[in-house]
Structures are given as C-alpha cells and as structure tokens.
Design a protein around this motif. Sequence first.
Motif, PDB file in Angstrom:
ATOM      1  N   GLU A   1       0.874  -1.190  -0.042  1.00  0.00           N
ATOM      2  CA  GLU A   1      -0.035  -0.036   0.033  1.00  0.00           C
ATOM      3  C   GLU A   1       0.905   1.272   0.155  1.00  0.00           C
ATOM      4  O   GLU A   1       2.124   1.308   0.369  1.00  0.00           O
ATOM      5  CB  GLU A   1      -0.951   0.196   1.128  1.00  0.00           C
ATOM      6  CG  GLU A   1      -0.293  -0.101   2.470  1.00  0.00           C
ATOM      7  CD  GLU A   1      -1.446  -0.348   3.646  1.00  0.00           C
ATOM      8  OE1 GLU A   1      -2.384   0.187   3.717  1.00  0.00           O
ATOM      9  OE2 GLU A   1      -0.734  -0.889   4.727  1.00  0.00           O
TER      10      GLU A   1
ATOM     11  N   ASN B   1      -3.877  -7.572   1.147  1.00  0.00           N
ATOM     12  CA  ASN B   1      -4.471  -7.537   2.606  1.00  0.00           C
ATOM     13  C   ASN B   1      -3.885  -6.357   3.337  1.00  0.00           C
ATOM     14  O   ASN B   1      -3.264  -6.656   4.300  1.00  0.00           O
ATOM     15  CB  ASN B   1      -4.392  -8.997   3.158  1.00  0.00           C
ATOM     16  CG  ASN B   1      -4.879 -10.097   2.377  1.00  0.00           C
ATOM     17  OD1 ASN B   1      -6.023  -9.855   1.938  1.00  0.00           O
ATOM     18  ND2 ASN B   1      -4.229 -11.130   2.447  1.00  0.00           N
ATOM     19  N   THR B   2      -4.276  -5.195   2.929  1.00  0.00           N
ATOM     20  CA  THR B   2      -3.898  -3.987   3.867  1.00  0.00           C
ATOM     21  C   THR B   2      -5.106  -3.179   3.714  1.00  0.00           C
ATOM     22  O   THR B   2      -6.070  -3.045   2.800  1.00  0.00           O
ATOM     23  CB  THR B   2      -2.707  -3.385   2.935  1.00  0.00           C
ATOM     24  OG1 THR B   2      -2.946  -2.872   1.789  1.00  0.00           O
ATOM     25  CG2 THR B   2      -1.587  -4.197   2.792  1.00  0.00           C
TER      26      THR B   2
ATOM     27  N   SER C   1      -7.882  -1.880   0.170  1.00  0.00           N
ATOM     28  CA  SER C   1      -6.999  -2.188  -1.122  1.00  0.00           C
ATOM     29  C   SER C   1      -7.868  -3.059  -2.068  1.00  0.00           C
ATOM     30  O   SER C   1      -8.870  -3.411  -1.827  1.00  0.00           O
ATOM     31  CB  SER C   1      -5.820  -3.065  -0.583  1.00  0.00           C
ATOM     32  OG  SER C   1      -4.984  -2.351   0.235  1.00  0.00           O
TER      33      SER C   1
ATOM     34  N   SER D   1      -2.582  -0.713   8.145  1.00  0.00           N
ATOM     35  CA  SER D   1      -2.319  -1.962   8.947  1.00  0.00           C
ATOM     36  C   SER D   1      -2.388  -3.137   7.725  1.00  0.00           C
ATOM     37  O   SER D   1      -2.984  -2.896   6.775  1.00  0.00           O
ATOM     38  CB  SER D   1      -3.186  -1.990   9.958  1.00  0.00           C
ATOM     39  OG  SER D   1      -4.482  -2.211   9.305  1.00  0.00           O
ATOM     40  N   THR D   2      -1.686  -4.213   8.168  1.00  0.00           N
ATOM     41  CA  THR D   2      -1.846  -5.605   7.361  1.00  0.00           C
ATOM     42  C   THR D   2      -2.736  -6.337   7.606  1.00  0.00           C
ATOM     43  O   THR D   2      -3.538  -6.143   8.926  1.00  0.00           O
ATOM     44  CB  THR D   2      -0.705  -6.099   7.355  1.00  0.00           C
ATOM     45  OG1 THR D   2      -0.176  -6.705   8.541  1.00  0.00           O
ATOM     46  CG2 THR D   2       0.467  -5.229   6.757  1.00  0.00           C
ATOM     47  N   ASP D   3      -3.031  -7.523   7.263  1.00  0.00           N
ATOM     48  CA  ASP D   3      -4.087  -8.643   7.590  1.00  0.00           C
ATOM     49  C   ASP D   3      -3.866  -9.371   8.829  1.00  0.00           C
ATOM     50  O   ASP D   3      -4.581 -10.099   9.132  1.00  0.00           O
ATOM     51  CB  ASP D   3      -4.522  -9.483   6.586  1.00  0.00           C
ATOM     52  CG  ASP D   3      -3.246 -10.331   6.093  1.00  0.00           C
ATOM     53  OD1 ASP D   3      -1.929  -9.800   6.261  1.00  0.00           O
ATOM     54  OD2 ASP D   3      -3.433 -11.388   5.461  1.00  0.00           O
TER      55      ASP D   3
END
Length: 120
Positions: A2, A20-21, A43, A71-73
């Motif tokens: 991202e 996955n962000t 995303s 953030s991420t997943d």
Amino acid sequence: MEIAIIDEGQDKLTYAGIGNTKLMIVESHSHSASKEKIVWLTSNYGIVGHGYKQLLPETVPLIPNNIVILSTDGLEEMIDMSGYKTALRKDVQKLGEKIMQDWRRKLDDAAVMIFRRELS
C-alpha cells in the motif's frame, strides 16, 4: 502493498493498495471526548508480483488532528477505536503498540504504521 501520499498543502490524502492491507483515518476534530469519525479505505484484490485487476487510488480530505493508521491483515478486519479516546491523543508509538496488543491475530505476521497530522 500500500501507499499513502499526504499533501498537507491541499489537506488531502491519496491511498492505493493491493492485497490484504487497509487504511483508517480517525477524524478527531477536537480534544474533547466526543465520538471520532472513522473513514476506512481498502485495497484492491490481488497479489503484488502475481496479478491484480486495477489499481484504484482514492483521495480523501485529511485535516489537522486526524490520525492515519495503515495496517496489514495480521490485525483483525475491523478495529473498534471506541476504547482508544485517551490513546488517540498521546504518542503514536504507544497507540500502535496498543493496537497490536489488542487486535493482532496470533498466527499471522502483522504491521501497523501511524501518522498524526499535527495542528499548524
């Protein structure tokens, strides 16, 4: 993956991501205990290096005192910020640590990055 581009001169943020962000903007308009407004940007589906349909950047307002959380997943899908009123006004490092502690999925890697747009 991202990317967020912050243009303080134009009071805006442009965001695009693949996979996955996600990005959350906490619109805190004052230092009172009033409820903050949350803006979620997600995303596009895909995998960097493998394929994705189309990258669709979004541009939204970003005013002073707003907080940007990328953030991420590895964190839960929807973070409930209602219990963070005091933390939102303190050090962003401590806020990030608290979010990781409360919302991290135990069997996944996770990342969180926080930016506070300071008052001029």
